[in-house]
Design an enzyme around this catalytic site. Structure first.
Site, PDB file in Angstrom:
ATOM      1  N   SER A 138     -29.634 -30.874  13.396  1.00  0.00           N
ATOM      2  CA  SER A 138     -30.007 -31.996  12.540  1.00  0.00           C
ATOM      3  C   SER A 138     -30.082 -33.306  13.311  1.00  0.00           C
ATOM      4  O   SER A 138     -29.330 -33.541  14.266  1.00  0.00           O
ATOM      5  CB  SER A 138     -29.018 -32.157  11.373  1.00  0.00           C
ATOM      6  OG  SER A 138     -29.253 -33.371  10.676  1.00  0.00           O
ATOM      7  N   TYR A 151     -20.516 -33.899   7.479  1.00  0.00           N
ATOM      8  CA  TYR A 151     -21.789 -33.463   8.057  1.00  0.00           C
ATOM      9  C   TYR A 151     -22.083 -34.236   9.344  1.00  0.00           C
ATOM     10  O   TYR A 151     -22.462 -33.654  10.366  1.00  0.00           O
ATOM     11  CB  TYR A 151     -22.911 -33.677   7.044  1.00  0.00           C
ATOM     12  CG  TYR A 151     -24.209 -32.997   7.405  1.00  0.00           C
ATOM     13  CD1 TYR A 151     -24.403 -31.647   7.128  1.00  0.00           C
ATOM     14  CD2 TYR A 151     -25.251 -33.704   7.998  1.00  0.00           C
ATOM     15  CE1 TYR A 151     -25.595 -31.022   7.447  1.00  0.00           C
ATOM     16  CE2 TYR A 151     -26.441 -33.080   8.324  1.00  0.00           C
ATOM     17  CZ  TYR A 151     -26.615 -31.741   8.041  1.00  0.00           C
ATOM     18  OH  TYR A 151     -27.799 -31.123   8.365  1.00  0.00           O
TER      19      TYR A 151
END
Length: 279
Positions: A138, A151
């Site tokens: 990501s 995250y």
């Protein structure tokens, strides 16, 4: 890396980026693709829908024993693994107040599953003198994920691990790429928007939301060039440079965007710079 006649394993394969990679690998002539996911019914349905060279298996990537068995079974069936895609990921939509279970799950899915995959596939790859690891990390791993502390922290760790693997094993024939998309139209983003998570709203307001198939196109190009950072959103490279050159200005821009979203204005035309998003 040319996918023709290659054997690939993809975790997080029941949908989103994982299933898109499987479709594209088959189109590129892969000899076999093993799709792994903890949802047995879903991953089997996806595999059956793609074609006979794709096999769906139930695997919990947070269980090292199951990951080792996935690798061993694939090697028994097909003789080798040319490309292992550690693609499973999880978001929380929470800050530091997230409970320890959410922090632990984020760590185990977003980081330790990559460790388990590397431990399992590296011995055979190193013995052959070739192999490829593709870790989905990501853009949050090179920038940040506003609104999701677990995250952000774990994706930064995932990028760091991928870089360590690349430095350590590239000269021994094992290539490594970190896939770092920004906004992608997957259930992870859709569920976050439904729940009203700030991070998901920031992602949706920050620019193009790509389809999983567009991400798969970027992966094919990145593998062909053996690039470490595969950026389906090329602008992420510029954002990372801006963040490194002026971290205070970068953070100020994100805070301004967050204020506008919380005020309920400017969601369609947020001020630059955009933040990272989840794959």
């Amino acid at each position: 890396m040319n996918l023709t006649d290659r054997v690939a394993v993809i975790t997080g394969g029941a949908g989103g980026i994982g299933s898109a990679l499987a479709r594209r690998f088959v189109a590129e002539g892969a000899a076999a693709v093993v799709l792994a996911d903890r949802d047995a019914a879903a991953v089997t349905a996806v595999a059956d829908g793609i074609g006979p060279v794709v096999r769906g298996v139930a695997v919990d990537v947070t269980d090292e024993g199951q990951v080792r068995e996935l690798v061993a079974d694939t090697e028994r069936r097909y003789g080798r693994i040319d490309l292992f895609c550690a693609n499973a990921g999880v978001a929380t939509g929470a800050g530091v107040e997230a409970d320890d279970l959410d922090w632990d799950r984020s760590w185990r899915v977003n980081v330790l599953s990559h460790v388990y995959a590397a431990r399992a596939v590296l011995p055979a790859m190193l013995a052959r003198g070739e192999g490829y690891l593709l870790n989905t990390c990501s853009a949050a791993g090179v920038l940040t994920a506003v609104g999701d502390a677990p995250y952000t922290a774990t994706k930064h760790a995932a990028v760091g691990l991928a870089e360590w693997l690349a430095i350590t094993y590239r000269d021994r024939g094992v290539r490594v790429s970190a896939l770092c998309p920004q906004g992608v139209d997957t259930p992870m983003l859709a569920d976050g928007l439904t729940a009203g998570h700030l991070g998901a709203r920031v992602i949706a307001a920050s620019g193009a939301v790509l389809t999983p198939d567009q991400v798969a196109d970027a992966v094919i190009a990145g593998l062909a060039e053996e690039r470490f950072l595969i950026l389906p959103h090329p602008e992420v490279a510029g954002y990372a440079l801006r963040r490194a050159e002026d971290p205070d200005g970068w953070q100020a821009g994100l805070r301004k965007l967050v204020r506008r979203l919380r005020a309920g204005a400017g969601q369609s035309t947020p001020p630059p710079p955009p933040p990272a998003a989840s794959p």
